[in-house]
Design an enzyme around this catalytic site. Structure first.
Site, PDB file in Angstrom:
ATOM      1  N   LYS A  75       8.920-141.537   8.227  1.00 23.35           N
ATOM      2  CA  LYS A  75       9.532-142.872   8.090  1.00 23.35           C
ATOM      3  C   LYS A  75      10.942-142.729   8.642  1.00 23.35           C
ATOM      4  CE  LYS A  75      12.052-145.370   6.254  1.00 23.35           C
ATOM      5  NZ  LYS A  75      13.183-146.008   7.002  1.00 23.35           N
ATOM      6  N   GLY A  83       9.809-148.873   9.121  1.00 27.58           N
ATOM      7  CA  GLY A  83      10.017-149.809   8.013  1.00 27.58           C
ATOM      8  C   GLY A  83      11.349-149.574   7.340  1.00 27.58           C
ATOM      9  N   GLY A 108      14.019-148.631   4.183  1.00 25.30           N
ATOM     10  CA  GLY A 108      14.077-147.603   3.148  1.00 25.30           C
ATOM     11  C   GLY A 108      13.507-148.064   1.818  1.00 25.30           C
ATOM     12  N   PRO A 109      14.019-149.206   1.307  1.00 21.97           N
ATOM     13  CA  PRO A 109      13.566-149.635  -0.027  1.00 21.97           C
ATOM     14  C   PRO A 109      12.064-149.973  -0.084  1.00 21.97           C
ATOM     15  CG  PRO A 109      15.619-150.728   0.563  1.00 21.97           C
ATOM     16  CD  PRO A 109      15.162-150.001   1.785  1.00 21.97           C
ATOM     17  N   GLY A 141      10.121-146.501   2.806  1.00 22.89           N
ATOM     18  CA  GLY A 141      10.646-145.196   2.382  1.00 22.89           C
ATOM     19  C   GLY A 141      10.312-144.911   0.927  1.00 22.89           C
ATOM     20  N   GLU A 150      18.798-133.137   2.589  1.00 18.55           N
ATOM     21  CA  GLU A 150      19.958-132.835   3.447  1.00 18.55           C
ATOM     22  C   GLU A 150      20.863-134.058   3.354  1.00 18.55           C
ATOM     23  OE1 GLU A 150      20.571-130.105   4.997  1.00 18.55           O
ATOM     24  OE2 GLU A 150      18.640-129.087   5.005  1.00 18.55           O
ATOM     25  N   CYS A 182      26.928-135.405   9.571  1.00 19.82           N
ATOM     26  CA  CYS A 182      27.074-135.038   8.167  1.00 19.82           C
ATOM     27  C   CYS A 182      27.998-133.840   7.998  1.00 19.82           C
ATOM     28  CB  CYS A 182      25.711-134.741   7.594  1.00 19.82           C
ATOM     29  SG  CYS A 182      24.785-133.663   8.668  1.00 19.82           S
ATOM     30  N   GLU A 223      32.888-139.448   2.309  1.00 21.21           N
ATOM     31  CA  GLU A 223      32.359-139.334   3.661  1.00 21.21           C
ATOM     32  C   GLU A 223      32.571-140.671   4.385  1.00 21.21           C
ATOM     33  OE1 GLU A 223      28.038-138.970   4.140  1.00 21.21           O
ATOM     34  OE2 GLU A 223      28.527-137.293   5.460  1.00 21.21           O
TER      35      GLU A 223
HETATM   36  P1  NAD Z   1      20.422-143.528   4.202  1.00 14.76           P
HETATM   37  O1  NAD Z   1      20.357-142.640   3.020  1.00 14.76           O
HETATM   38  O2  NAD Z   1      20.797-144.933   4.008  1.00 14.76           O
HETATM   39  O3  NAD Z   1      19.022-143.565   4.944  1.00 14.76           O
HETATM   40  C1  NAD Z   1      18.335-142.411   5.340  1.00 14.76           C
HETATM   41  C2  NAD Z   1      16.845-142.705   5.385  1.00 14.76           C
HETATM   42  O4  NAD Z   1      16.388-143.002   4.063  1.00 14.76           O
HETATM   43  C3  NAD Z   1      16.466-143.922   6.230  1.00 14.76           C
HETATM   44  O5  NAD Z   1      15.249-143.674   6.873  1.00 14.76           O
HETATM   45  C4  NAD Z   1      16.319-145.016   5.194  1.00 14.76           C
HETATM   46  O6  NAD Z   1      15.467-146.054   5.594  1.00 14.76           O
HETATM   47  C5  NAD Z   1      15.703-144.242   4.036  1.00 14.76           C
HETATM   48  N1  NAD Z   1      15.885-144.856   2.717  1.00 14.76           N
HETATM   49  C6  NAD Z   1      16.873-145.697   2.303  1.00 14.76           C
HETATM   50  N2  NAD Z   1      16.662-146.062   1.015  1.00 14.76           N
HETATM   51  C7  NAD Z   1      15.539-145.439   0.605  1.00 14.76           C
HETATM   52  C8  NAD Z   1      14.815-145.406  -0.613  1.00 14.76           C
HETATM   53  N3  NAD Z   1      15.212-146.096  -1.689  1.00 14.76           N
HETATM   54  N4  NAD Z   1      13.700-144.646  -0.695  1.00 14.76           N
HETATM   55  C9  NAD Z   1      13.284-143.935   0.375  1.00 14.76           C
HETATM   56  N5  NAD Z   1      13.915-143.927   1.561  1.00 14.76           N
HETATM   57  C10 NAD Z   1      15.032-144.667   1.680  1.00 14.76           C
HETATM   58  O7  NAD Z   1      21.387-142.785   5.208  1.00 14.76           O
HETATM   59  P2  NAD Z   1      21.836-143.241   6.657  1.00 14.76           P
HETATM   60  O8  NAD Z   1      22.895-144.272   6.503  1.00 14.76           O
HETATM   61  O9  NAD Z   1      20.666-143.547   7.511  1.00 14.76           O
HETATM   62  O10 NAD Z   1      22.440-141.870   7.224  1.00 14.76           O
HETATM   63  C11 NAD Z   1      23.726-141.485   6.993  1.00 14.76           C
HETATM   64  C12 NAD Z   1      23.809-140.459   5.903  1.00 14.76           C
HETATM   65  O11 NAD Z   1      22.983-139.343   6.183  1.00 14.76           O
HETATM   66  C13 NAD Z   1      25.181-139.884   5.754  1.00 14.76           C
HETATM   67  O12 NAD Z   1      25.568-139.877   4.407  1.00 14.76           O
HETATM   68  C14 NAD Z   1      25.061-138.469   6.269  1.00 14.76           C
HETATM   69  O13 NAD Z   1      25.952-137.554   5.758  1.00 14.76           O
HETATM   70  C15 NAD Z   1      23.676-138.135   5.954  1.00 14.76           C
HETATM   71  N6  NAD Z   1      23.199-137.085   6.845  1.00 14.76           N
HETATM   72  C16 NAD Z   1      22.983-135.830   6.347  1.00 14.76           C
HETATM   73  C17 NAD Z   1      22.558-134.806   7.168  1.00 14.76           C
HETATM   74  C18 NAD Z   1      22.320-133.407   6.672  1.00 14.76           C
HETATM   75  O14 NAD Z   1      21.623-132.660   7.324  1.00 14.76           O
HETATM   76  N7  NAD Z   1      22.849-133.030   5.546  1.00 14.76           N
HETATM   77  C19 NAD Z   1      22.301-135.073   8.493  1.00 14.76           C
HETATM   78  C20 NAD Z   1      22.526-136.355   8.967  1.00 14.76           C
HETATM   79  C21 NAD Z   1      22.946-137.356   8.122  1.00 14.76           C
END
Ligand code: NAD
Length: 470
Positions: free
Chosen positions: A170, A201, A203-204, A207, A245, A279, A377
């Site tokens: 996803k 799709g 996240g909420p 995902g 991550e 990140c 962040e």
């Molecule tokens: P996000 O957490 O909003 O979304 C990440 C993914 O999770 C997306 O695919 C989203 O659709 C899904 N998602 C959102 N809500 C969900 C839920 N309730 N249940 C299941 N899935 C859900 O993050 P983002 O804004 O897309 O990415 C930025 C963040 O990612 C930053 O905080 C960054 O630090 C982090 N990041 C971490 C790493 C790492 O390796 N540690 C790498 C890249 C990005």
């Protein structure tokens, strides 16, 4: 590319269960460039069933054959490298040269590393009178963010395939086109039907349904700490494996005696790469008070080398941030930095261009460890420079956030830098500008996450043990 209007499930593009769509926007001009289906729980269920059905066959596929298919996937990605880079530029806004070299080049390097590991990895070990079998965990739910849309997918799918797992991906809402191209590459590589499945799709909806699905054995998530916490709780309640991550606020510590000009130039480059949407970006630079003003001037001069603009132009080094929400968020942090009394030495809140989600490369001096711009962040092209009096204070500041993902130390010699790095609470540290290594374990201490990606440590995340006693 032309967007697919279905989901890739069980080896074919199938119509989505519902009719909702997600618009894909080019952040450089705010125009809608495509739309993809917004999957729901029904799509997720079909995808998980396909992955479950394919699991026994894929897990039993000989190691050499799995390795050859991971290599074929790498080749299919390489064959479409220009289209991939073009699509990443269109939906993320990454400058085209950076998209080619880092987004696509980095992803194919990771795929190569797992093709090799898949061939050579010892899936059995002998301990005393036991043989330990390292078996695939099962069906993996891979949930990825938009910041490195291809790399984040490859860093999960390649090791999962190498381990003998099947998957449902996803991808992030903002970058589904890259994920569709990835699915096409999986198909072209000849990976058997059902082994890899894609549901686009939100996240909420999609995902959440995927993370909670009882047919999933491991949830591998990359994204924000807030969502990671939720996914960890869902997985924990179901006694499911989880890898997270998450975010970071990494420190770049410049110790006295280091090559200051090099440390600052490299540090600034690290923050500006991918418009700060990394990140592990080294967003806090720590400099001894005797060299502080010199470092601030060097940093202000260094950001001038990152002109923002149309990501398709050769001289653009800084693209827009990914979307309107992220734009507002980054500008909000810049306003907060000014409000809290930090000294703006480059960039700031003014829009550098008339259209698109651009943020000027920004540097703050006189940042204190308690300020929001030193703790939270930002995920944008914003550098905070802090000063310290002695090594103990530098260490306290470096370790003084809830995160622990990346880091860097610069010193007169490696020994001094390594001694400091040993005391840092973080998953990776670059010593005197050390280069990225696709085989080095990547992941967080503290609230930056659970588990590791890349190399043999990354592959191990997708395995579980069974011990046979003789
Ligand atoms: P996000 O957490 O909003 O979304 C990440 C993914 O999770 C997306 O695919 C989203 O659709 C899904 N998602 C959102 N809500 C969900 C839920 N309730 N249940 C299941 N899935 C859900 O993050 P983002 O804004 O897309 O990415 C930025 C963040 O990612 C930053 O905080 C960054 O630090 C982090 N990041 C971490 C790493 C790492 O390796 N540690 C790498 C890249 C990005």
């Amino acid at each position: 590319m032309k967007a697919q209007d279905g989901m890739y499930i069980d080896g074919a593009w199938r119509p989505a269960a519902g009719s909702d769509l997600i618009d894909v926007v080019n952040p450089a001009d705010g125009q809608v460039i495509a739309s993809v289906p917004a999957g729901n729980a029904e799509d997720v269920d079909a995808a998980v069933r396909a992955a479950r059905a394919a699991l026994p066959g894929w897990a039993a596929t000989p190691q050499a054959e799995r390795a050859a298919l991971v290599a074929a996937l790498r080749d299919a990605l390489v064959a479409h490298k220009d289209e991939l880079a073009d699509t990443i530029t269109a939906e993320l806004g990454a400058p085209l040269a950076f998209a080619k070299a880092v987004h696509v080049g980095g992803s194919t390097a990771v795929a190569s590393s797992f093709a090799e590991l898949a061939a050579s990895y010892a899936f059995e070990e002998r301990i005393g009178n036991s043989t330990v079998l390292l078996e695939p965990v099962g069906v993996v739910a891979a949930i990825t963010p938009w910041n490195y849309p291809l790399y984040q997918i490859v860093a999960k799918v390649a090791p999962a395939l190498a381990a003998g797992c099947t998957l449902v991906l996803k991808p992030a809402e903002d970058t589904p086109l890259t994920a569709q191209l990835f699915a096409r590459a999986v198909h072209e590589a000849g990976i058997p039907a059902g082994v890899f499945n894609l549901v686009t799709g939100t996240g909420p909806v999609a995902g959440q349904a995927l993370a909670a699905h009882e047919g999933v054995d491991l949830v591998s998530f990359t994204g924000s700490t807030a969502v990671g916490r939720k996914i960890g709780a869902t997985a924990g309640a179901a006694v499911k494996r989880v890898a997270l991550e998450l975010g970071g606020k990494s420190a770049n510590v410049v110790l006295p005696g280091a090559d200051l000009a090099k440390a600052v130039a490299t540090g600034v480059g690290h923050v500006m790469a991918n418009t700060g949407q990394r990140c592990n970006a080294l967003t806090r630079m720590l400099v001894h008070r005797d060299q502080y003003e010199e470092a601030v001037s060097l940093a202000a001069a260094a950001v001038a080398k990152y002109p923002s603009g149309d990501p398709r132009q050769d001289d653009t080094r800084l693209g827009p941030v990914v979307n309107a929400q992220q734009h507002e968020r980054v500008l909000g942090y810049i306003a907060r930095g000014i409000e809290e009394g930090a000294r703006l030495v480059a960039g700031g809140p003014d829009a550098p261009h008339e259209q698109g989600y651009f943020v000027a490369p920004t540097v703050f001096a006189d940042v204190t460890p308690d300020m929001a711009i030193a703790q939270e962040e930002i995920f944008g092209p914003v550098l905070s420079i802090l000063s310290y009096e002695d090594e103990e204070e530098a260490l306290r500041i470096a370790n003084g956030t809830v995160y622990g993902l990346g880091g860097a130390v610069w010193a007169a010699d490696e020994e001094t830098a390594v001694a400091f790095a040993r005391r840092m609470e973080t998953g990776q540290v670059d010593i005197n500008g050390g280069r990225y290594n696709v085989l080095a374990p990547f992941g967080g201490h503290k609230q930056s996450g659970v588990g590791r990606e890349l190399g043999s440590h990354g592959l191990a995340e997708y395995l579980q043990t069974k011990s046979l006693q003789f």
